[in-house]
Design a protein around this motif. Structure first.
Motif, short mmCIF file in Angstrom:
data_model
loop_
_atom_site.label_atom_id
_atom_site.label_comp_id
_atom_site.label_asym_id
_atom_site.label_seq_id
_atom_site.Cartn_x
_atom_site.Cartn_y
_atom_site.Cartn_z
N THR A 149 0.81 -1.23 0.00
CA THR A 149 0.00 0.00 0.00
C THR A 149 0.84 1.27 0.00
OG1 THR A 149 -0.12 -0.02 2.42
CG2 THR A 149 -1.88 -1.16 1.21
N GLY A 150 2.15 1.17 -0.30
CA GLY A 150 2.99 2.36 -0.33
C GLY A 150 2.49 3.39 -1.33
N MET A 151 2.64 4.64 -0.98
CA MET A 151 2.23 5.77 -1.82
C MET A 151 0.71 5.88 -1.97
SD MET A 151 5.07 5.45 -4.90
CE MET A 151 4.60 3.75 -5.26
N GLY A 152 -0.03 5.04 -1.25
CA GLY A 152 -1.48 5.01 -1.41
C GLY A 152 -2.22 5.74 -0.30
N HIS A 158 -8.74 1.53 -0.70
CA HIS A 158 -10.10 0.99 -0.75
C HIS A 158 -10.51 0.66 -2.19
CE1 HIS A 158 -11.98 0.86 3.20
NE2 HIS A 158 -11.33 1.95 3.53
N LYS A 159 -10.18 1.55 -3.10
CA LYS A 159 -10.55 1.33 -4.49
C LYS A 159 -9.83 0.13 -5.08
CE LYS A 159 -12.37 2.07 -8.52
NZ LYS A 159 -13.79 1.74 -8.77
N ALA A 160 -8.55 -0.03 -4.77
CA ALA A 160 -7.79 -1.18 -5.27
C ALA A 160 -8.38 -2.49 -4.74
CB ALA A 160 -6.32 -1.06 -4.87
N VAL A 161 -8.72 -2.50 -3.47
CA VAL A 161 -9.33 -3.70 -2.88
C VAL A 161 -10.68 -3.98 -3.53
CG1 VAL A 161 -10.34 -4.63 -0.75
CG2 VAL A 161 -8.10 -3.51 -0.68
N ASN A 192 -0.24 2.78 11.40
CA ASN A 192 -1.04 2.53 10.20
C ASN A 192 -1.49 1.06 10.14
OD1 ASN A 192 -0.24 4.64 7.35
ND2 ASN A 192 -0.61 5.21 9.47
N ILE A 193 -0.72 0.18 10.75
CA ILE A 193 -1.13 -1.23 10.81
C ILE A 193 -2.46 -1.35 11.53
CG2 ILE A 193 -0.55 -3.50 11.78
CD1 ILE A 193 2.42 -2.75 11.33
N THR A 194 -2.56 -0.68 12.67
CA THR A 194 -3.83 -0.68 13.42
C THR A 194 -4.92 -0.01 12.60
OG1 THR A 194 -2.58 -0.60 15.49
CG2 THR A 194 -4.92 -0.01 15.59
N GLY A 195 -4.57 1.09 11.93
CA GLY A 195 -5.55 1.78 11.10
C GLY A 195 -6.08 0.91 9.98
N LEU A 196 -5.19 0.16 9.32
CA LEU A 196 -5.63 -0.73 8.25
C LEU A 196 -6.46 -1.89 8.79
CD1 LEU A 196 -2.40 -0.84 6.04
CD2 LEU A 196 -4.59 0.19 5.43
N GLN A 197 -6.12 -2.36 9.99
CA GLN A 197 -6.92 -3.42 10.61
C GLN A 197 -8.36 -2.94 10.84
OE1 GLN A 197 -4.45 -4.00 14.03
NE2 GLN A 197 -3.27 -5.68 13.11
N GLN A 198 -8.50 -1.66 11.20
CA GLN A 198 -9.82 -1.11 11.42
C GLN A 198 -10.56 -0.83 10.12
OE1 GLN A 198 -8.92 2.28 13.88
NE2 GLN A 198 -8.57 1.04 15.72
N GLN A 202 -11.81 -7.45 7.45
CA GLN A 202 -11.98 -8.75 6.80
C GLN A 202 -10.68 -9.33 6.25
OE1 GLN A 202 -12.57 -5.76 5.59
NE2 GLN A 202 -13.19 -5.74 3.44
N TYR A 203 -9.58 -8.53 6.31
CA TYR A 203 -8.32 -8.98 5.73
C TYR A 203 -7.18 -8.85 6.75
CZ TYR A 203 -10.88 -8.60 1.35
OH TYR A 203 -11.82 -8.74 0.36
N PRO A 204 -6.23 -9.81 6.72
CA PRO A 204 -5.04 -9.68 7.58
C PRO A 204 -4.12 -8.58 7.05
CG PRO A 204 -4.82 -11.60 6.17
CD PRO A 204 -6.21 -11.06 5.93
N ILE A 205 -3.39 -7.98 7.96
CA ILE A 205 -2.50 -6.86 7.63
C ILE A 205 -1.06 -7.23 7.98
CG2 ILE A 205 -2.03 -4.40 7.96
CD1 ILE A 205 -4.84 -5.03 6.79
#
Length: 343
Positions: A149-152, A158-161, A192-198, A202-205
């Motif tokens: 997810t670098g530079m994203g 969200h759009k890529a997913v 950001n790991i916690t942020g992505l988890q939130q 539905q996906y592992p980080i």
């Protein structure tokens, strides 16, 4: 907790034992024998997977770029690996007991990895976040996907997913990544790991670590990162893309060990005492004791009771049950209370 089953049945899940990927990129210098030595070393360090890059001079840069940077074409050609070489390295990984993976830069390269190399997942580079046709093509290969997810920005992620999901694939792991080589500590933003988890429950980080440190990845594990990707080299002084920010075998072994130590130390969320700690209770907690010598027939008052080790007697929280009771026999001060002392 979200989980992803890879193509080889390995599972990625937060707060489980982390899956550690040695990212080789071009540190092999375009030499298969060097790449094999790196695979052996990564396996010795305890890595789960060795990941390469499946680019060629035709798939990495445009002719426009080469026209402006003539030396780049020779450089890319020198450091790229052919399909034959990649397949040979995939077989060698199996011999060494580690998985083989790679990052493709074209449809053909992606399909080759899935069908010919039987990779456990296809790694999608950060640069592809807005390359929707490519994301859709990989999604339809029916493979596990690890998406950097670098530079994203969060909307782009969200759009890529969404593109991958709409193509019928929900076998996704997202990697927190900062596309600076190397990444300064102030820019890592591990939370950001916690942020992505939130954002993506539905996906592992996981975490793609571009720092020069071996101490950041273990912290990511503590935050629940299911995968750690770290650039790896035999010699940081060698010329190569990103080679100067890669870690050498001694450092990789240290990082892997520290990641696994953190995982082991995390333990379970449920509060449960070990057998060793239960034994410590008996040694280290206190029991009720008499503060003075007392005679049979005396009444025990609060001042007559204290608490000292070991914890094999009546616990201090039960003191109220003995205050006001009459002794049935003489007792000595500084000895443990027992039920038989009382009428």
């Amino acid at each position: 907790m979200a989980a992803l089953v890879l193509n080889d049945k390995r599972m990625l899940k937060g707060f489980q034992k982390p899956y550690i990927v040695a990212e080789v990129n071009s540190s092999h210098g375009g030499k298969v024998e060097t790449a094999k030595e790196m695979i052996q070393k990564a396996a010795e360090c305890g890595c789960d997977c060795v990941k390469f890059q499946s680019w060629s001079k035709e798939t990495l840069y445009s002719q426009t770029y080469y026209d402006e940077n003539p030396i780049a074409k020779r450089f890319v050609s020198r450091f790229s690996l052919s399909e034959r070489q990649l397949k040979e390295l995939a077989a060698f990984c199996r011999e060494c007991g580690v998985s083989f993976a790679s990052t493709p830069y074209s449809n053909q390269e992606a399909e080759f990895l899935v069908k010919e190399c039987q990779v456990p997942f296809v790694k999608i580079s950060s640069m592809e976040l807005n390359n929707y046709p490519f994301l859709e093509f990989i999604a339809k290969l029916d493979t596990a996907i690890v998406l950097s997810t670098g530079m994203g920005e969060i909307g782009e992620i969200h759009k890529a997913v969404e593109v991958i999901e709409q193509a019928g694939n929900t076998r996704i792991c997202l990697l927190h990544c900062v596309s600076n080589y190397p990444t300064e500590l102030a820019d890592v933003n591990l939370r950001n790991i916690t942020g992505l988890q939130q954002e993506f429950p539905q996906y592992p980080i996981g975490f793609s670590d571009h720092t020069m440190s071996t101490g950041i990845a273990p912290v990511a594990v503590a935050l629940g990162a299911c995968m750690i990707e770290k650039h790896f080299t035999l010699n940081r002084a060698s010329i190569g893309m990103d080679n100067q920010m890669a870690i050498e075998p001694v450092e990789m072994k240290e990082m892997v060990s520290r990641c696994y130590n953190v995982y082991t130390a995390l333990g379970a969320m449920e509060r449960k005492l070990s057998e060793e700690e239960l034994l410590q209770k008996k040694k280290m907690r206190r029991s009720l004791v008499y503060t003075r010598d007392m005679k049979s027939g005396e009444t025990v008052y609060r001042a007559d009771l204290g608490a000292k080790r070991p914890g094999t007697g009546i616990p201090p929280q039960e003191a109220e049950q003995y205050i006001g009771r009459t002794l049935a026999r003489d007792v000595q001060g500084d000895t443990l209370l027992v039920e038989g002392d009382f009428e």
